[in-house]
Write a protein that holds these residues in place. Structure first.
Motif, PDB file in Angstrom:
ATOM      1  N   LYS A 218       0.912  -1.101   0.038  1.00 55.80           N
ATOM      2  CA  LYS A 218      -0.110   0.250   0.002  1.00 55.80           C
ATOM      3  C   LYS A 218       0.822   1.308  -0.073  1.00 55.80           C
ATOM      4  N   TRP A 219       1.916   1.269   0.806  1.00 60.44           N
ATOM      5  CA  TRP A 219       3.009   2.372   0.655  1.00 60.44           C
ATOM      6  C   TRP A 219       3.445   2.472  -0.488  1.00 60.44           C
ATOM      7  N   GLY A 220       3.603   1.402  -1.259  1.00 62.48           N
ATOM      8  CA  GLY A 220       4.306   1.811  -2.706  1.00 62.48           C
ATOM      9  C   GLY A 220       3.217   2.372  -3.727  1.00 62.48           C
ATOM     10  N   TYR A 221       1.963   1.614  -3.561  1.00 68.81           N
ATOM     11  CA  TYR A 221       0.961   1.963  -4.230  1.00 68.81           C
ATOM     12  C   TYR A 221       0.254   3.565  -4.213  1.00 68.81           C
ATOM     13  N   MET A 222       0.628   4.061  -2.973  1.00 67.15           N
ATOM     14  CA  MET A 222       0.267   5.792  -2.461  1.00 67.15           C
ATOM     15  C   MET A 222       1.304   6.350  -3.202  1.00 67.15           C
ATOM     16  N   HIS A 223       2.604   5.818  -3.535  1.00 74.06           N
ATOM     17  CA  HIS A 223       3.403   6.939  -4.180  1.00 74.06           C
ATOM     18  C   HIS A 223       3.246   6.591  -5.761  1.00 74.06           C
ATOM     19  N   LEU A 224       3.034   5.415  -6.075  1.00 74.01           N
ATOM     20  CA  LEU A 224       2.602   5.290  -7.647  1.00 74.01           C
ATOM     21  C   LEU A 224       1.439   6.138  -8.011  1.00 74.01           C
ATOM     22  N   LYS A 225       0.475   6.149  -7.085  1.00 66.81           N
ATOM     23  CA  LYS A 225      -0.806   7.040  -7.387  1.00 66.81           C
ATOM     24  C   LYS A 225      -0.651   8.451  -6.704  1.00 66.81           C
ATOM     25  N   GLN A 284      12.662   1.816  -6.572  1.00 67.10           N
ATOM     26  CA  GLN A 284      12.694   0.682  -5.313  1.00 67.10           C
ATOM     27  C   GLN A 284      13.380   0.911  -4.269  1.00 67.10           C
ATOM     28  N   ILE A 285      13.075   0.243  -3.109  1.00 70.24           N
ATOM     29  CA  ILE A 285      13.942   0.388  -2.007  1.00 70.24           C
ATOM     30  C   ILE A 285      14.289  -1.110  -1.358  1.00 70.24           C
ATOM     31  N   LEU A 286      15.286  -1.376  -0.529  1.00 70.37           N
ATOM     32  CA  LEU A 286      15.501  -2.636   0.003  1.00 70.37           C
ATOM     33  C   LEU A 286      16.012  -2.320   1.609  1.00 70.37           C
ATOM     34  N   GLY A 287      15.472  -3.371   2.208  1.00 66.92           N
ATOM     35  CA  GLY A 287      16.123  -3.301   3.771  1.00 66.92           C
ATOM     36  C   GLY A 287      17.077  -4.423   3.929  1.00 66.92           C
ATOM     37  N   ILE A 288      17.878  -4.415   4.835  1.00 65.64           N
ATOM     38  CA  ILE A 288      18.770  -5.556   5.139  1.00 65.64           C
ATOM     39  C   ILE A 288      18.285  -6.791   5.602  1.00 65.64           C
ATOM     40  N   THR A 289      17.032  -6.849   5.927  1.00 62.51           N
ATOM     41  CA  THR A 289      16.409  -8.018   6.226  1.00 62.51           C
ATOM     42  C   THR A 289      15.729  -8.819   5.067  1.00 62.51           C
ATOM     43  N   GLY A 290      16.213  -8.006   3.821  1.00 61.39           N
ATOM     44  CA  GLY A 290      15.661  -8.812   2.568  1.00 61.39           C
ATOM     45  C   GLY A 290      14.324  -8.345   1.984  1.00 61.39           C
ATOM     46  N   CYS A 291      13.726  -7.326   2.847  1.00 58.61           N
ATOM     47  CA  CYS A 291      12.516  -6.902   2.284  1.00 58.61           C
ATOM     48  C   CYS A 291      12.513  -5.976   1.392  1.00 58.61           C
ATOM     49  N   ALA A 292      11.791  -5.707   0.261  1.00 62.86           N
ATOM     50  CA  ALA A 292      11.788  -4.906  -0.929  1.00 62.86           C
ATOM     51  C   ALA A 292      10.640  -4.310  -1.430  1.00 62.86           C
ATOM     52  N   CYS A 293      10.477  -3.201  -1.793  1.00 69.06           N
ATOM     53  CA  CYS A 293       9.300  -2.597  -2.313  1.00 69.06           C
ATOM     54  C   CYS A 293       9.654  -2.124  -3.764  1.00 69.06           C
ATOM     55  N   LEU A 294       9.117  -2.823  -4.785  1.00 73.52           N
ATOM     56  CA  LEU A 294       9.367  -2.365  -6.135  1.00 73.52           C
ATOM     57  C   LEU A 294       8.222  -1.695  -6.834  1.00 73.52           C
ATOM     58  N   VAL A 295       8.242  -0.327  -7.295  1.00 70.23           N
ATOM     59  CA  VAL A 295       7.247   0.206  -7.981  1.00 70.23           C
ATOM     60  C   VAL A 295       7.466   0.364  -9.630  1.00 70.23           C
ATOM     61  N   ILE A 296       6.377  -0.022 -10.397  1.00 72.77           N
ATOM     62  CA  ILE A 296       6.716  -0.086 -11.847  1.00 72.77           C
ATOM     63  C   ILE A 296       5.442   0.917 -12.230  1.00 72.77           C
ATOM     64  N   PRO A 297       5.529   1.968 -12.588  1.00 74.54           N
ATOM     65  CA  PRO A 297       4.233   2.892 -12.848  1.00 74.54           C
ATOM     66  C   PRO A 297       3.973   2.455 -14.174  1.00 74.54           C
ATOM     67  N   LYS A 298       4.893   1.989 -15.456  1.00 77.73           N
ATOM     68  CA  LYS A 298       4.453   1.541 -16.565  1.00 77.73           C
ATOM     69  C   LYS A 298       2.973   0.534 -16.488  1.00 77.73           C
ATOM     70  N   TYR A 299       3.480  -0.362 -15.449  1.00 74.91           N
ATOM     71  CA  TYR A 299       2.473  -1.616 -15.345  1.00 74.91           C
ATOM     72  C   TYR A 299       1.313  -1.145 -14.124  1.00 74.91           C
ATOM     73  N   ASP A 300       1.309  -0.041 -13.727  1.00 75.82           N
ATOM     74  CA  ASP A 300       0.451   0.353 -12.543  1.00 75.82           C
ATOM     75  C   ASP A 300       0.614  -0.609 -11.623  1.00 75.82           C
ATOM     76  N   ALA A 301       1.996  -1.041 -11.300  1.00 71.59           N
ATOM     77  CA  ALA A 301       1.959  -2.158 -10.146  1.00 71.59           C
ATOM     78  C   ALA A 301       3.122  -2.062  -9.216  1.00 71.59           C
ATOM     79  N   VAL A 302       2.559  -2.571  -7.969  1.00 69.55           N
ATOM     80  CA  VAL A 302       3.909  -2.680  -7.047  1.00 69.55           C
ATOM     81  C   VAL A 302       3.952  -4.265  -6.647  1.00 69.55           C
TER      82      VAL A 302
END
Length: 338
Positions: A218-225, A284-302
């Motif tokens: 949802k955090w990523g999608y907030m940014h996308l939108k 995109q953003i990555l954390g040391i624990t392996g968690c990542a959030c990738l935002v791709i506006p072209k596909y309207d996807a997170v």
């Protein structure tokens, strides 16, 4: 959001499960939103290695490590919107006098894009390279920005974000935590020297932000939108636009990573975290624990992946893994878009 989960992304989930085993993580999850639909939601493992440990599910909250820094980036953007920061090209010492000498010439732009050239050793800030002439992922920039939020808002980062973002967007599974709760993966804190750092402060100044996979998506999608949720513009578009816009100074060598407000932007840098097949608009953003959030506006996807990674095993290349994850997600989303 409507749930439209099917098996289209099973190969991506299988890949995440494979890496989960390879890195020794006990927990994993993936979550994908496309066109305001949840198209993939997958959970694997338990909160800890103990057999009776809680199963990972939609309520599980992972420690996201450096993913938290994009929350700081949005706080800075909100302070700009509120008129409390005039320009990110002002020196940090203009606002925080204690840094006026050691950070002379360092602007907020440098701090937000890891181009300030400072590092910390024995409690002191030292210079690694000249301001704006290189790129290095170091902690002093984050320390200064967290201090800036507190100075300008009169609140710590955690309280500021709760008031101006989390409550507004109903991010109920996102919080800086200091004590174990059932929904939290808390296996990092058994050792004195933890993988993710201290967790005795809920002020937002430590790497102890816990988030569920769905809240991070949802955090990523907030940014996308650009701040729009279910057709309602809850914060100005400009707050989100500036954090995902290229902010790296032109003086930085072209082979260095490119950043917005903390977010990694697609680039040709050898250190880039984003797979080469992903569109140029991706971030995109990555954390040391392996968690990542990738935002791709072209596909309207997170696309979100979550791990409770405890170490980097011998032979594991996190950049190669992250790029492969992104490239696979890109290819599957492309098929959906045809």
């Amino acid at each position: 959001m409507i749930n439209a989960v099917n098996d289209h992304f099973q190969s991506l989930n299988d890949y995440v499960n494979h890496i989960q085993t390879a890195i020794g993580a006990t927990a994993a999850a993936t979550y994908i939103i496309k066109n305001n639909l949840v198209v993939n939601e997958w959970y694997s493992g338990r909160h800890d290695s103990i057999p009776e440990s809680r199963l990972v599910d939609e309520k599980t909250q992972f420690n996201v490590g450096s993913v938290r820094k994009t929350y700081l980036g949005l706080a800075i953007s909100l302070l700009i919107e509120q008129g409390k920061i005039r320009s990110i090209d002002e020196e940090i010492g203009t606002y925080l006098n204690e840094y006026a000498h050691i950070a002379k010439g360092v602007t907020m732009r440098h701090l937000l894009t890891h181009t300030h050239g400072l590092y910390e050793e024995n409690g002191q800030f030292l210079r690694e390279f000249q301001v704006g002439e290189g790129w290095a992922y170091r902690s002093p920039g984050i320390t200064m920005l967290i201090r800036l939020v507190s100075q300008l808002s009169g609140q710590n980062l955690s309280t500021f974000m709760q008031r101006y973002v989390f409550d507004i967007y109903r991010l109920k599974e996102t919080e800086w935590r200091t004590e174990y709760q059932e929904d939290l993966i808390y296996n990092y804190y058994k050792d004195k020297d933890t993988w993710v750092g201290q967790n005795n402060s809920d002020a937002g100044d430590q790497s102890n932000l816990f988030i569920s996979a769905r809240d991070l998506a949802k955090w990523g999608y907030m940014h996308l939108k650009k701040g729009c949720l279910n057709g309602e513009q809850l914060l100005p578009q400009s707050v989100f636009e500036r954090v995902i816009t290229l902010q790296t100074p032109n003086s930085v060598q072209s082979n260095c990573p490119r950043n917005g407000f903390i977010w990694w932007l697609q680039s040709d840098s050898p250190l880039n975290e984003i797979g080469g097949r992903l569109p140029s608009c991706s971030y995109q953003i990555l954390g040391i624990t392996g968690c990542a959030c990738l935002v791709i506006p072209k596909y309207d996807a997170v696309i979100v992946r979550m791990y409770n990674q405890l170490s980097n095993p011998t032979g594991y290349d996190y950049l190669s893994d992250l790029r492969q994850f992104g490239n696979m997600a890109n290819d599957l989303l492309m098929k959906l878009s045809v």
